[in-house]
Design an enzyme around this catalytic site. Structure first.
Site, PDB file in Angstrom:
ATOM      1  N   LYS A 199     -43.072 -11.006 -25.425  1.00 49.37           N
ATOM      2  CA  LYS A 199     -43.494 -11.934 -24.494  1.00 49.37           C
ATOM      3  C   LYS A 199     -42.313 -12.357 -23.830  1.00 49.37           C
ATOM      4  O   LYS A 199     -41.451 -13.226 -24.394  1.00 49.37           O
ATOM      5  CB  LYS A 199     -44.229 -12.929 -25.343  1.00 49.37           C
ATOM      6  CG  LYS A 199     -44.719 -14.118 -24.392  1.00 49.37           C
ATOM      7  CD  LYS A 199     -45.546 -15.349 -25.176  1.00 49.37           C
ATOM      8  CE  LYS A 199     -45.954 -16.274 -24.183  1.00 49.37           C
ATOM      9  NZ  LYS A 199     -44.880 -17.287 -23.778  1.00 49.37           N
ATOM     10  N   ASP A 225     -27.556  -9.875 -27.018  1.00 48.37           N
ATOM     11  CA  ASP A 225     -26.737  -9.515 -25.923  1.00 48.37           C
ATOM     12  C   ASP A 225     -25.512 -10.046 -25.857  1.00 48.37           C
ATOM     13  O   ASP A 225     -24.478  -9.542 -25.050  1.00 48.37           O
ATOM     14  CB  ASP A 225     -27.569  -9.780 -24.749  1.00 48.37           C
ATOM     15  CG  ASP A 225     -28.870  -9.061 -24.627  1.00 48.37           C
ATOM     16  OD1 ASP A 225     -29.174  -8.273 -25.406  1.00 48.37           O
ATOM     17  OD2 ASP A 225     -29.297  -9.050 -23.392  1.00 48.37           O
ATOM     18  N   SER A 251     -41.814 -14.807 -28.006  1.00 51.46           N
ATOM     19  CA  SER A 251     -41.383 -15.683 -27.041  1.00 51.46           C
ATOM     20  C   SER A 251     -40.187 -16.521 -27.459  1.00 51.46           C
ATOM     21  O   SER A 251     -39.223 -15.916 -27.306  1.00 51.46           O
ATOM     22  CB  SER A 251     -42.554 -16.858 -26.876  1.00 51.46           C
ATOM     23  OG  SER A 251     -42.221 -17.751 -25.857  1.00 51.46           O
TER      24      SER A 251
END
Length: 544
Positions: free
Chosen positions: A324, A310, A299
């Site tokens: 998740k 990224d 999470s």
């Protein structure tokens, strides 16, 4: 037929009442034949509960029936929409809030008596003079020892309103009478930063165990302190961190990303997209960052790792994370209970969802994923990680990343089965190490009087005799005959770490565990320009 003027107010009132009734029932998807019927889905459930309450032959606790019904409904949704009953809500809320009102003691029920393991630093009990090893026998004149007192009963007896006082009767070794100590209940923090210290002259280390309301403040204090000590590189340990508040994860990421960099975006059922961007306030934008993750990092932990990966910021080290990518919102059900309902999905800056499939809802398939990954060899060999080319994404600098189930690290570090295995995990779950250390320490705490943490870490050694004692302790508890020959050194380190935990706190305990931690060693090598595991993985690929 004429109406007398005196009836006009009555007629208007009735008309308004009918209008309110129709308005309350009106649903623009309903057909006209449903407008005046009450046979909706909600009414159906309500009517059934009323029938059971008033007509069923036996007395039934319909509260429990409602709880079962709510859970059955949620079981048909995603695996992370959950029901929190009234009895659990306060504990769950306090855990995520990051504090609670209490006395500030960690205790162990030893021989049916509450025994203080350690007081919370700066907490009410420490201020009142309570010490490790104290036995709490009475609270406000009532005995709270004996087999009939569960931990839940004890906690219920000791808790109260902020500012209220409780009079404790305490037995302390060396005293010939009971001590009467009044403790004023106050806010007690629940730490989410387990450890913060320097690994090398310029590499700092912070371990976060969850993302609660207080986590960012704790993290920021730790980061500022490490920077004051010269940290230009940081290892952020998110292993075994199950997540928490999305907004707190965003604040932490903001410390590392330049202005206006995308942190993540969310999308709800209507397709509405909300984006979160980094601001100008980051204090570690120029520093090198290493994120440690494993199969239990979930999470909010994955939000941090994914946002940095990224944006081509830092290095992700470890094993593929949990997977998740759903966002929950807590909603009150009006009776003291609540539901955490999934309201949107989140996506990393490149647009990937890292939520693993849950086609069968909350079936065993979803929660058995850990066992499947373990048996497949994924935890020991990066090439066993299942990836899909259809879920391939590219970062601004051309690095290929994948969606579909967790964050795949940049540097893979295999599971050390000597350190993490079912025997060791079982001992931890049963708290045998913690209880054994407490009982040994409690025999004579004066041995450690004046021993500073800086001396304890490099110089204290756990003897072979202590390992044998621990082995006997476990065998007595389990009524079995196990030996720790294969895990001898690991048991020594765990005992030393737990002793440090009870004497000095979590930072020193983590420092001891990290001395032989493969991921920590890899971070130190990377910070110096080396890379042990990447070299070995490359060699394996060339050989294959």
């Amino acid at each position: 037929m004429a109406f007398h003027k005196k009836y006009i107010p009555l007629i208007i009132g009735v008309a308004i009442a009918i209008g309110v009734f129709i308005g309350g029932k009106l649903n623009f998807t309903d057909t006209s034949d449903r407008l005046f019927t009450s046979n909706s889905k909600k009414d159906k459930l309500n009517r059934l509960i009323d029938y059971i309450d008033y007509e069923y032959v036996d007395d039934i606790n319909t509260d429990s029936i409602v709880d079962v019904t709510v859970n059955e409904i949620l079981d048909n949704l995603d695996p992370h929409s959950t029901y929190i009953p009234k009895s659990e809500l306060e504990r769950v809320t306090n855990n995520m809030k990051g504090d609670f009102v209490g006395l500030g003691v960690n205790f162990y029920t030893f021989n049916d008596t509450i025994t203080v393991i350690r007081t919370v630093e700066g907490g009410p009990s420490e201020k009142a003079g309570i010490k490790a090893g104290d036995r709490i026998l009475m609270a406000d004149g009532d005995s709270i020892f004996g087999k009939e007192w569960s931990n839940a009963d004890i906690i219920s007896k000791l808790k109260g309103e902020k500012g209220s006082r409780v009079r404790l009767s305490i037995f302390r070794k060396g005293e010939n009478h009971l001590l009467e100590i009044k403790v004023k209940r106050d806010i007690v923090p629940i730490k989410s930063v387990d450890a913060s210290y320097m690994l090398t002259d310029n590499l700092g280390y912070i371990k976060i165990n969850r993302f609660a309301e207080s986590t960012y403040k704790e993290f920021k204090r730790a980061l500022d302190d490490l920077q004051d000590q010269g940290a230009t590189q940081l290892a952020l340990d998110l292993r075994d961190n199950p997540g928490g508040f999305l907004g707190i994860a965003e604040q932490i990421v903001d410390e590392f990303l330049e202005d206006d960099k995308l942190i993540l975006f969310t999308k709800n059922k209507t397709g509405k997209i909300e984006k979160s961007f980094a601001t100008r306030r980051g204090d570690f934008e120029e520093g090198e960052i290493y994120i440690l993750i494993n199969e239990n990092s979930a999470s909010a932990s994955e939000i941090v790792a994914g946002a940095l990966q990224d944006n081509d910021k830092g290095t992700i080290i470890g094993r593929r994370s949990y997977g998740k990518g759903l966002v929950q919102r807590e909603m009150s059900l009006g009776d003291g209970s609540a539901v955490r309902l999934t309201v949107s999905r989140y996506y990393t800056p490149t647009g990937r969802s890292i939520q693993r499939p849950y086609d069968n809802g909350k079936s065993g398939d979803y929660y058995n994923d850990y066992s499947k990954r373990l048996s497949s060899g994924e935890f020991e060999d990066a090439e066993q990680i299942k990836i899909s080319d259809s879920l391939k994404f590219t970062t601004p600098k051309g690095k290929v990343v994948y969606g579909g189930g967790g964050i795949i690290p940049d540097i893979f570090v295999p599971l050390n089965t000597t350190v993490q295995n079912e025997t060791i995990n079982y001992l931890k779950r049963r708290e045998y190490i913690s209880n054994f250390v407490f009982e040994e320490l409690d025999k004579d705490r004066s041995i450690y009087d004046g021993v500073a943490a800086d001396d304890f870490v490099p110089n204290f050694e756990v003897s072979d005799d202590i390992v044998i004692k621990f082995q006997d302790f476990v065998n007595f508890k389990e009524r079995t005959n196990i030996t720790f020959v294969a895990y001898h050194d690991q048991i020594k380190r765990l005992i030393k770490s737990e002793l440090a935990q009870q004497l000095y706190g979590s930072t020193i305990a983590e420092k001891i565990l990290n001395e032989t931690d493969d991921m920590i060693e890899e971070v130190i090598l990377l910070s110096r320009g080396d890379n042990y595991f990447e070299v070995n993985l490359s060699a394996k690929k060339n050989k294959d």
